[in-house]
Design an enzyme around this catalytic site. Structure first.
Site, mmCIF file in Angstrom:
data_model
loop_
_atom_site.group_PDB
_atom_site.id
_atom_site.type_symbol
_atom_site.label_atom_id
_atom_site.label_comp_id
_atom_site.label_asym_id
_atom_site.label_seq_id
_atom_site.Cartn_x
_atom_site.Cartn_y
_atom_site.Cartn_z
ATOM 1 N N CYS A 258 0.472 -1.090 0.563
ATOM 2 C CA CYS A 258 0.068 0.113 -0.225
ATOM 3 C C CYS A 258 0.628 1.606 0.036
ATOM 4 C CB CYS A 258 -0.607 0.246 1.242
ATOM 5 S SG CYS A 258 -2.155 -1.125 1.390
ATOM 6 N N GLY B 165 -0.584 0.542 -4.926
ATOM 7 C CA GLY B 165 -1.727 0.179 -4.684
ATOM 8 C C GLY B 165 -2.435 0.722 -5.801
ATOM 9 N N TYR C 258 12.184 -3.209 -6.548
ATOM 10 C CA TYR C 258 10.768 -3.141 -7.867
ATOM 11 C C TYR C 258 9.883 -2.455 -7.138
ATOM 12 C CZ TYR C 258 7.068 -4.650 -9.610
ATOM 13 O OH TYR C 258 5.618 -5.752 -10.148
#
Ligand code: SF4
Length: 493
Positions: free
Chosen positions: A10, A37, A252
């Site tokens: 998130c 998210g 990433y």
């Protein structure tokens, strides 16, 4: 989760800025954090008297319109973009959570995953506390209140004592804004200043620049900060024996223009690529990166190897996520909806394909096939991180043991399965050299299996998948028709 990628837990954002349209700034803040998210988005604001909120499924731009933002009054706000890890993705689980408490109304947003949610949930239910969602964020909010303490500082002390796992929380009251990072500091959280009297907290620094705030500092692991009319101040510092910042933020998750520990992510990823080229050269003609997150590593690789960097794969930025595809074949098709090869740069060439990580192998296998169809003579896969052999329990949705290709197969077997001439991963030591920091400061459990906190036992499905040796039927078109080995801890292949 069926997608062949890691998914962030998130993004959270908070602002306290007298005289400012906090809802609008929060909209821009969570828009900048959209990559963390995409399932739902929400904003809660306070004008000092009451808390208002709006949340909806979908992207930030789907969830908010001008009339909605206009109704969210106030000089302070928090916002959230959600990818569900604990609890489903329905609207009931969207955040911020807004509730009436004995300390007044609050709104709370959470990034991370509590690893002892089940235990905390049972404890709350036994004490007669009703739960309205299936998220660990609601468990965190109610655990804060279960302390019965008469100030928020003590409520947070209680939470830190009983909660395990990864959490960055922002909590809005009518009096101020609180932000806390768990003592091991799994997930990032930073502090910025906006105007003369305004303050912002965000999961990543890219959100600060988007709202015109200047970087002040990172919120330290275990630090509890309160922001109100007197500015930000540290209320407590909950120590842990070590820190465990998620190394995948560098690899990433984070946006390339964000920075952690004074390093811009784009530069670190380029260095990972350079290091990979030093460790794993290949006789080739061109270097191609997997858009978008592997492009800096591909550039670094090409620079170090003195090979041309070409755009060999084009990403369709409007494609849906592949995780909605129900089976392996359709998942592969989903990859092709997302990426298409650019023949001009790769036809007749020996290609080095650089990706940031390989989880199931579905994406890599489809991309390699696409490059070959586009005329690539050879494909050498280079991965700018070590092999992912263990799942994450700290709020990153990736896959279970049984789905991780590097848990099941040796490097040579993966190369065979993906149909590449050669495959090499960046070593753990090489990764740390590129980041330039000590490995003890990080969680690298998905590479090593060395979890910094107690984690749940493997599921029955995993136990079955860990059966030492299984033979897969050899079928035409099967990406891998040889022995599948299960990498039990310490088993030599
Ligand atoms: S296990 Fe991997 S993805 Fe999860 S927190 Fe640790 S480094 Fe990050």
């Amino acid at each position: 989760m069926n997608d062949d990628r890691f998914h962030e837990a998130c993004g959270v954002f908070g602002i306290y800025a007298p005289g400012c349209d906090a809802a609008r700034q929060t909209f821009f803040g969570i828009y900048a954090l959209q990559h963390r998210g995409q399932e739902s988005a929400g904003i809660a604001t306070s004008d000092g008297l009451s808390i208002m909120s709006h949340k909806a499924l979908g992207l930030v731009t789907d969830a908010f319109t001008e009339p909605i933002l206009t109704q969210l009054h106030g000089h302070s706000a928090i916002g959230h973009t959600r990818y569900s890890t604990t609890g489903g993705s329905g609207l009931a689980n969207a955040q911020p959570l807004v509730m009436e408490t004995y300390l007044g109304p609050i709104a709370l947003a959470h990034n991370g995953n509590l690893t002892n949610t089940a235990q905390l949930r049972r404890s709350l239910l036994h004490h007669g506390v009703g739960l309205q969602t299936t998220t660990d964020s609601e468990v965190a909010a109610l655990t804060l209140l279960a302390s019965g303490a008469d100030d928020w500082g003590d409520c947070f002390s209680h939470l830190v004592r009983v909660a395990q796992g990864a959490y960055c929380l922002v909590l809005l009251t009518n009096q101020g804004l609180y932000a806390i990072r768990d003592p091991l500091g799994f997930r990032p959280l930073c502090l910025g200043q906006i105007g003369d009297q305004g303050w912002v907290v965000a999961s990543e620094s890219c959100a600060l620049s988007t709202v015109g705030a200047t970087w002040v500092r990172e919120i330290a692991p275990g630090e509890l900060v309160r922001i109100d009319a007197d500015g930000p101040r540290t209320l407590a510092h909950f120590d842990a024996p070590r820190s465990a910042f998620c190394i995948f933020e560098y690899i990433y998750f984070a946006r390339p223009d964000s920075s952690f520990h004074g390093q811009v992510i784009h530069q670190v990823r380029m260095e990972m690529g350079r290091q990979l080229a030093r460790e794993a050269p290949a006789a080739a003609d061109v270097v191609v990166g997997v858009p978008d997150s592997a492009l800096p590593a591909a550039m670094g690789y090409a620079e170090q190897a003195q090979l041309p960097y070409v755009e060999g794969l084009i990403k369709n930025r409007y494609s849906t996520r592949t995780f909605i595809q129900p089976n392996q074949q359709q998942r592969k098709q989903g990859v092709l909806l997302k990426f298409s090869p650019l023949c001009s740069g790769i036809e007749g060439k020996r290609v080095i394909l650089v990706d940031d990580s390989v989880v199931r192998g579905t994406t890599s296998s489809a991309l390699v096939a696409a490059l070959r169809r586009a005329g690539a003579k050879e494909v050498h896969l280079r991965v700018a991180s070590p092999a992912v052999r263990h799942p994450c329990f700290m709020g990153i949705d990736m896959a279970s043991y049984s789905e991780l290709i590097a848990h099941r197969l040796s490097e040579a077997e993966i190369a065979d399965a993906l149909n590449v001439e050669t495959l090499k991963y960046l070593s753990h030591a090489g990764l740390m050299r590129a980041i330039g920091r000590d490995r003890d400061a990080f969680c690298s459990a998905c590479f090593t299996g060395d979890y910094p906190i107690p984690v749940p036992l493997p599921t029955l499905q995993d136990v079955i998948a860990l059966t030492p040796i299984q033979r897969m039927p050899a079928t035409a078109g099967n990406v891998c028709n040889h022995t599948y080995r299960r990498r039990l801890e310490g088993e030599a292949l």
